[in-house]
Design a protein around this motif. Structure first.
Motif, PDB file in Angstrom:
ATOM      1  N   VAL A 152      35.457  47.925 -46.325  1.00  0.00           N
ATOM      2  CA  VAL A 152      35.855  46.590 -46.783  1.00  0.00           C
ATOM      3  C   VAL A 152      35.711  45.587 -45.642  1.00  0.00           C
ATOM      4  O   VAL A 152      35.168  44.496 -45.820  1.00  0.00           O
ATOM      5  N   LEU A 153      36.182  45.955 -44.441  1.00  0.00           N
ATOM      6  CA  LEU A 153      36.072  45.050 -43.292  1.00  0.00           C
ATOM      7  C   LEU A 153      34.616  44.769 -42.936  1.00  0.00           C
ATOM      8  O   LEU A 153      34.256  43.630 -42.636  1.00  0.00           O
ATOM      9  N   ILE A 154      33.775  45.793 -42.992  1.00  0.00           N
ATOM     10  CA  ILE A 154      32.351  45.589 -42.714  1.00  0.00           C
ATOM     11  C   ILE A 154      31.739  44.670 -43.767  1.00  0.00           C
ATOM     12  O   ILE A 154      30.977  43.754 -43.448  1.00  0.00           O
ATOM     13  N   GLY A 155      32.098  44.885 -45.039  1.00  0.00           N
ATOM     14  CA  GLY A 155      31.600  44.012 -46.111  1.00  0.00           C
ATOM     15  C   GLY A 155      32.028  42.569 -45.920  1.00  0.00           C
ATOM     16  O   GLY A 155      31.221  41.642 -46.080  1.00  0.00           O
ATOM     17  N   LEU A 156      33.290  42.359 -45.559  1.00  0.00           N
ATOM     18  CA  LEU A 156      33.780  40.994 -45.313  1.00  0.00           C
ATOM     19  C   LEU A 156      33.079  40.364 -44.118  1.00  0.00           C
ATOM     20  O   LEU A 156      32.721  39.191 -44.136  1.00  0.00           O
ATOM     21  N   THR A 157      32.883  41.139 -43.070  1.00  0.00           N
ATOM     22  CA  THR A 157      32.198  40.635 -41.880  1.00  0.00           C
ATOM     23  C   THR A 157      30.778  40.207 -42.214  1.00  0.00           C
ATOM     24  O   THR A 157      30.325  39.135 -41.805  1.00  0.00           O
TER      25      THR A 157
ATOM     26  N   MET B 271      41.659  45.265 -53.759  1.00  0.00           N
ATOM     27  CA  MET B 271      40.683  45.668 -52.756  1.00  0.00           C
ATOM     28  C   MET B 271      40.863  44.959 -51.411  1.00  0.00           C
ATOM     29  O   MET B 271      40.752  45.574 -50.354  1.00  0.00           O
ATOM     30  N   PHE B 272      41.164  43.648 -51.461  1.00  0.00           N
ATOM     31  CA  PHE B 272      41.205  42.844 -50.243  1.00  0.00           C
ATOM     32  C   PHE B 272      42.606  42.429 -49.813  1.00  0.00           C
ATOM     33  O   PHE B 272      42.761  41.612 -48.914  1.00  0.00           O
ATOM     34  N   SER B 273      43.660  42.961 -50.451  1.00  0.00           N
ATOM     35  CA  SER B 273      45.016  42.488 -50.162  1.00  0.00           C
ATOM     36  C   SER B 273      45.402  42.541 -48.688  1.00  0.00           C
ATOM     37  O   SER B 273      46.010  41.586 -48.191  1.00  0.00           O
ATOM     38  N   PRO B 274      45.069  43.583 -47.935  1.00  0.00           N
ATOM     39  CA  PRO B 274      45.450  43.541 -46.511  1.00  0.00           C
ATOM     40  C   PRO B 274      44.846  42.333 -45.793  1.00  0.00           C
ATOM     41  O   PRO B 274      45.519  41.651 -45.030  1.00  0.00           O
ATOM     42  N   TYR B 275      43.583  42.063 -46.062  1.00  0.00           N
ATOM     43  CA  TYR B 275      42.923  40.917 -45.433  1.00  0.00           C
ATOM     44  C   TYR B 275      43.500  39.604 -45.925  1.00  0.00           C
ATOM     45  O   TYR B 275      43.827  38.712 -45.135  1.00  0.00           O
TER      46      TYR B 275
END
Length: 148
Positions: A7-12, A40-44
């Motif tokens: 998820v972090l790589i996708g957001l980056t 899916m993205f709640s932590p971010y």
């Protein structure tokens, strides 16, 4: 752990200036997020909201700043000036606050922080803002890092 890193790589990648894909988060034009995106993205998403709140507290940033007569930037409903303002939200990573539902006309133009909206989105927002101003409705612009 692998899913979180994916998820972090996708957001980056989606936030990379050459890709610039704010729609990845799935924010709707009314500023809400679909359930799948919140899951899916709640932590971010909640990290960004918390970080912005702490930054505002530490910097002493005013609750809103007037850009021009009748134009400003709100950080919370209780800090808005009177007049039932219409709101243009220029964030893709800040879920619409529930307190901004109801009486306030709202338009979301999903944009990554530190980037500008696409020309077509700017045109749509300007037309929407002009209609609100013609109705004598104050207009407030929400962005993650508005400056006075």
């Amino acid at each position: 752990m692998g899913v979180g890193i994916s998820v972090l790589i996708g957001l980056t990648l989606a936030a990379n200036p050459s890709i610039d894909l704010p729609i990845l988060l799935g924010e709707n034009s009314d500023g809400t997020f679909p359930i799948w995106s919140l899951f899916m993205f709640s932590p971010y998403l909640y990290f960004v909201r918390g970080f912005s709140a702490l930054r505002r507290m530490k910097s002493g940033e005013p609750p809103y700043s007037e850009i021009s007569e009748g134009f400003g930037w709100p950080c919370s409903l209780d800090k808005l000036p009177p007049g039932n303002p219409a709101i243009i939200d220029c964030t893709c990573e800040m879920p619409r606050m529930l307190e901004f539902t109801g009486n306030h006309a709202f338009l979301c133009i999903p944009t990554w922080d530190t980037r500008s909206p696409q020309p077509a989105d700017i045109e749509a927002a300007v037309k929407w803002a002009c209609r609100k101003r013609a109705q004598k409705i104050p207009l407030f612009i929400h962005c993650a890092y508005g400056f006075s």
